[in-house]
Structures are given as structure tokens and as C-alpha cells.
Enzyme design. Structure first.
Site, PDB file in Angstrom:
ATOM      1  CB  SER A  45      -1.139   1.504  -4.211  1.00  0.00           C
ATOM      2  OG  SER A  45      -0.458  -0.208  -3.040  1.00  0.00           O
ATOM      3  CB  VAL A  46      -3.474  -0.522  -7.537  1.00  0.00           C
ATOM      4  CG1 VAL A  46      -4.320  -2.231  -8.960  1.00  0.00           C
ATOM      5  CG2 VAL A  46      -4.435   0.139  -8.053  1.00  0.00           C
TER       6      VAL A  46
ATOM      7  CB  THR B 282      -1.527  -2.330  -1.001  1.00  0.00           C
ATOM      8  OG1 THR B 282      -0.276  -2.244  -1.101  1.00  0.00           O
ATOM      9  CG2 THR B 282      -1.932  -2.947   0.589  1.00  0.00           C
TER      10      THR B 282
ATOM     11  CD  GLU C 208     -10.173   5.991  -4.253  1.00  0.00           C
ATOM     12  OE1 GLU C 208      -9.456   5.906  -5.369  1.00  0.00           O
ATOM     13  OE2 GLU C 208     -10.480   6.834  -3.378  1.00  0.00           O
TER      14      GLU C 208
ATOM     15  CD  GLU D  38      -2.485   6.963  -8.571  1.00  0.00           C
ATOM     16  OE1 GLU D  38      -3.612   7.724  -8.117  1.00  0.00           O
ATOM     17  OE2 GLU D  38      -2.436   5.742  -8.328  1.00  0.00           O
TER      18      GLU D  38
END
Length: 555
Positions: free
Chosen positions: A280-281, A283, A307, A439
Site C-alpha cells: 500500500s501507499v 506503508t 509498487e 483504489e
């Protein structure tokens, strides 16, 4: 050079056509038709996986360890079915793993690259043959993939990552500097990073776990691999096979752990040399912030590769082929329950085609079967866990409550037995609704219908709506529109598809990764990826004495 050639010859019994990366061939995908050998083998393997709870240890320096902090991996489609038991490593154990890794780093880095590559070649051959049904079964039971999605992931993609990266690494070693002066020899040594690499892998692709840990190790690095709790069993099998193929103790440490404990510990170590991450973004952002806060204590500037997902789009122009749009969008949005980083989550469709596209989507939706992976007729199964289920439910509740959204198909969910979310199609009147921007990571497709004449503005809207930039597709038969869309959406997608769905990248063919908040776009599956995990040393050797110190101009 002679040693390299000799080592390469030893690989011949494990592989063919590996002399140059241009000769690499992707592993074929099995079809699992009724009565086929591969279908029967996977069905039997799945029964075995579902019939027991396998113990998965922490592994540090080759020693299998346990703690009292015990956890279980359950099957998402039956959350009472425990398939793996594991325990979390403590911060002290993670520090011990770091020290053990550092103690074996020099020896591993000095091993000829061809010998390191042979481990991945052998592992790829094993997963292509005797372990294929088992790795598919662990992925089906643990991550709720149907047989086709498990095959694409844990079969060919994992195999291709190992084979292609091993060959890319061997090719890289042949990339050497110019030598125009006969009295000077220039060369480059591709060294591993000075320290350890932390590999943090996700649940959604077994292959990604193998790549995140295996590729840095291939390039001479020592690795601490933290597998996802919800992909533990498949990750453990990948790790066991690497060890069986000759991976020495301590080169990759297998560290199930609490995410925060692992992140805090690795970023506090002076030996941190890199983080290879998919997740995730929030984290990845936290890890990056922790690295920044600790920069002064590190021996080297850590390499960060990440990613982090996307809000991927299908843009449909009035000239598009309707069947392609419908079939591609159904596949992209709903296969594996929309839990691919590349899944289509938002679609922009012109009014002139909306009637046909809507009808096609709804009709195809009626044919989609949701169920357990042992039923080979299903298209998708449950989402991965309770938090994912609750997140999807929140968006479905929003859609049903909003006056700006019409639910066209699906919209319901049930977690009484497994974490099942119906594939859902909604039409949003507001292109900035959170369904179009955020998302969801589930089987939810949000559609916005636009006036045909406004397509240029819609392209700008697509570019500005999301903070992500991973994948996107343009459907059009008009080459001028394709060219225009490619220009406007240049930074909107790291993987850009024309008249095809936004999912399904293949190792070596469509190098994968995006920028913006989707990640660092290091393109796993490409020859460039292996270079991320080395620290090249340029060497100049003079064959003649240095007899002068003055410039010619000084004479």
C-alpha cells in the site's frame, strides 16, 4: 571470462536457449481442460492443501524457529479452514537475522554470478515440472485464485521471473566499458549492495514474492524476506524450493513478522542497503519517511523500490469496438476479484456506445460465477481477508446510498463462510465521486458516461482524477485519437494498453510498473530491473608505467 563460460556450460542440463536474453521464451500456460493430466494433478494437490494446517517457521541462518506470537493463514473462501500456522519474529530475532545476513554477505557476493543464477534456473525448472501443481494449489487455497489465475501467477510468471532475471544478470555481466587503448584495460564488476535488502511481498501474486526476494539475492545481496500473512503458505513453498536448489543459509532469511515491527527494525539498522516492496501507499510512504529520518546512521544510501497499486482506467472512444471493450473490461475489472494492482476500476464510455456497452457488461455479468477454487467453472472467488471485505462493503454501501450512483449489477456481499463480494458495476454521474478516484482493490467497476464531443476533456479528466499512474487502456479505431490519448495520458500509466485490457503484463514482454503514487517504476520483468540491485565498480588497469606527471602544455 573463462570461468564464466565454463559455468555457463554447466547450466545446459537445466535449460535451453539461454545464451542470450533475446532467445528467452515465456513458460507456456496450461489450459486445465476436463480430463487433462494437469487438471487432475492440481485437483489432488488442492485436496491435500485443504486437508491440513502446515507449520511454517521463521528461518534465520538456516535454523527454523518459533515464537509464542502464533498466527494462522485461512482460506478466504472458507475462513474456518486453516492452511498454515506461523509465528511472528520479534525485533531481537530480526536484528539477529540482519547480523547473520551480514556475516555471509561477502562470501555470497564473491560467488560467481553463473553459480548464483544456476539456483534460479533450477528452481524455475522445478516449478515448471514436479512442484507446479503444489505451488498452484497453495495459491488457490491461500489466496483464493481460480485455477487459471493461479497458473498465470504461480506457474509461468514465477518461472519466468526466475529464468529471465537469471539470464538478464548473465547478460549484464557481459556489458563492459570501451577499451580503445591497448595499454589500458577497463572493466566493471557488478557487486551486491553493501548491507542487506529487505523484501516485503504482497498477498496477490506468489510470483512477486519470489521476485522481490530472489532477484536481489541473485545479484549478490543478502535478503530479509517478510512474506504476506495471507500468502504465507505459497511463499514458504517458494523459499523451500530455493533452499533445495542450493541457496546457502543466511542468504535469504524467511521472516514472518508484524509489519510495523519489521519496518521499524530494518529501517533502524545501519546495514540497510535496500527495500524491495509491493503493497500500500501508506506503508511505503512510512518506510520512506523512516529511511529519510535515519539517513545519517546508514553506511550507504538505501535503494528503495516500490509498487503500490493504482486506479486504472479504460478510456473508450466512440470509434471503439464494443465487443473488445466489454470483454476486456469484464476481464480486467473482475478476474481475481479486482485484486490485481493493474485491474480496471474506472471506465469512461461515450453516450453513443453506452447502450451497447452497458447491455454487454450486464449480460456478461450474469454469466460470471463466484465460488470456491476447487470448482473450475468459477471466474472469481472471495477477497483476501476481513479488512478487504469491509473496505469493499463500505464502497458498496456508499454506491447504494448515493443519489449520483446507479448500481447496474451486483452490489452485495456475504462473509458468513468466506469473504465473498459480488462483482459490481455502477454508473457514476459525478466523475469525481470517490468510486472514480479511490483504489478499492476489489471487484467493483465504476463507469462514467460522457458526451462524445467532449472526449478531449475526458482525457484531461482521466489524467487529473487519480494520484496513481500504473495502468490504463485506450479503446479506439481512430489512429489520431490514439495518438492524442497517448500524449495526454503520457504520465497517467506506466503500462499503457491500446485496444486491450489494462491487466495481464507478461515477463519480458510488457515490463511492469508505474509512477506517481503507484511506485518507483523499476520495471520488474525487464533487463533493467537487475541493475537496481547492484553497485557497479569500474576498474581501470594500466599495463605500462606512469612516467610523466606534467601536462604537454607545460613543456
Amino acid at each position: 571470462m573463462l570461468r564464466l563460460k565454463s559455468s555457463l556450460l554447466k547450466l545446459s542440463r537445466f535449460t535451453s536457449a539461454r545464451c542470450m536474453s533475446s532467445n528467452l521464451v515465456n513458460e507456456p500456460i496450461y489450459s486445465f481442460t476436463p480430463g487433462s493430466k494437469e487438471r487432475n494433478e492440481v485437483q489432488e494437490a488442492l485436496k491435500i492443501v485443504e486437508s491440513k494446517t502446515e507449520d511454517v517457521p521463521i528461518v534465520i541462518g538456516g535454523e527454523e524457529l518459533w515464537t509464542n506470537d502464533v498466527h494462522y493463514q485461512v482460506s478466504p473462501y472458507n475462513h474456518k479452514q486453516r492452511i498454515a500456522k506461523f509465528s511472528y519474529a520479534s525485533a531481537d530475532m530480526i536484528n539477529n537475522a540482519i547480523e547473520n545476513s551480514i556475516s555471509v554477505r561477502a562470501e555470497w557476493d564473491s560467488k560467481p554470478l553463473a553459480d548464483r543464477a544456476q539456483i534460479l534456473f533450477k528452481a524455475a525448472d522445478i516449478f515448471a515440472n514436479e512442484k507446479r501443481s503444489e505451488i498452484l494449489a497453495t495459491t488457490m487455497a491461500g489466496q483464493a485464485k481460480n485455477v487459471v489465475q493461479a497458473e498465470i501467477d504461480a506457474g509461468p510468471e514465477l518461472i519466468d521471473f526466475f529464468r529471465f532475471n537469471a539470464q538478464y544478470a548473465l547478460d549484464l555481466e557481459h556489458q563492459q566499458p570501451l577499451n580503445p587503448d591497448p595499454n589500458i584495460v577497463n572493466s566493471v564488476k557488478y557487486r551486491g549492495l553493501e548491507g542487506f535488502v529487505a523484501a516485503i511481498s504482497p498477498f496477490n501474486f506468489t510470483a512477486i514474492g519470489g521476485n522481490l526476494a530472489g532477484t536481489p539475492a541473485l545479484m549478490g545481496n543478502v535478503v530479509l524476506w517478510k512474506p504476506s500473512d495471507t500468502a504465507m503458505l505459497a511463499s514458504w513453498l517458494v523459499y523451500k524450493v530455493l533452499r533445495e536448489c542450493g541457496l546457502p543459509p543466511g542468504v535469504i532469511q524467511f521472516i514472518p513478522a508484524d509489519g510495523s515491527t519489521f519496518g521499524n527494525t530494518i529501517t533502524s539498522s545501519e546495514h540497510l542497503a535496500g527495500i524491495n516492496f509491493t503493497g500500500s501507499v501508506p506503508t511505503f510512504t512510512k518506510l520512506w519517511q523512516q529511511v529519510g529520518a535515519n539517513l545519517t546512521k546508514y553506511k550507504t544510501f538505501p535503494r528503495l523500490a516500490g509498487e503500490c497499486g493504482g486506479k486504472n482506467f479504460h478510456f473508450v472512444h466512440s470509434s471503439a469496438d464494443v465487443d473488445s471493450v466489454v470483454n476486456g473490461t469484464i476481464r480486467s475489472a473482475f478476474e481475481f476479484g479486482g485484486q490485481k494492482c493493474s485491474a480496471c476500476s474506472r471506465a469512461y464510455i461515450p453516450k453513443s456506445l453506452w447502450g451497447k456497452v452497458k447491455q454487454g457488461l450486464v449480460e456478461k455479468h450474469k454469466e460470471i460465477k463466484l465460488g470456491n477454487p476447487d470448482d473450475f467453472s468459477i471466474f472469481l472467488s472471495a477477497v483476501i481477508d476481513k479488512p478487504s471485505y469491509e473496505r469493499n462493503k463500505t464502497y458498496l454501501d456508499h454506491a447504494k446510498a448515493s443519489s449520483n450512483i446507479e448500481v447496474l449489477a451486483g452490489g452485495n456481499c456475504d462473509d458468513s463462510v468466506g469473504y465473498f463480494v459480488q462483482p459490481t458495476i455502477v454508473e457514476c454521474k459525478d466523475p469525481k465521486d470517490k468510486m472514480m478516484q479511490e483504489e478499492i482493490f476489489g471487484p467493483v467497476l465504476s463507469c462514467y458516461v460522457y458526451d462524445d464531443a467532449d472526449y478531449k476533456e475526458i482525457l484531461k479528466l482521466i489524467n487529473s482524477t487519480s494520484s496513481y499512474g500504473l495502468t490504463g487502456s485506450v479503446f479506439s479505431k481512430d489512429e489520431s485519437v490514439i495518438e492524442e490519448a497517448s500524449s495526454v495520458l503520457r504520465n497517467s500509466a506506466g503500462n499503457f494498453y491500446i485496444n486491450d485490457k489494462s491487466t495481464g503484463s507478461v515477463v519480458g514482454q510488457q515490463w511492469f510498473g508505474g509512477s506517481r503514487k503507484s511506485g518507483t517504476n523499476d520495471k520488474p520483468g525487464s533487463p533493467h530491473y537487475v541493475l537496481k540491485w547492484v553497485s557497479p565498480q569500474a576498474v581501470k588497469r594500466s599495463k605500462v608505467p606512469l612516467k610523466e606527471w606534467k601536462y604537454p602544455s607545460m613543456k
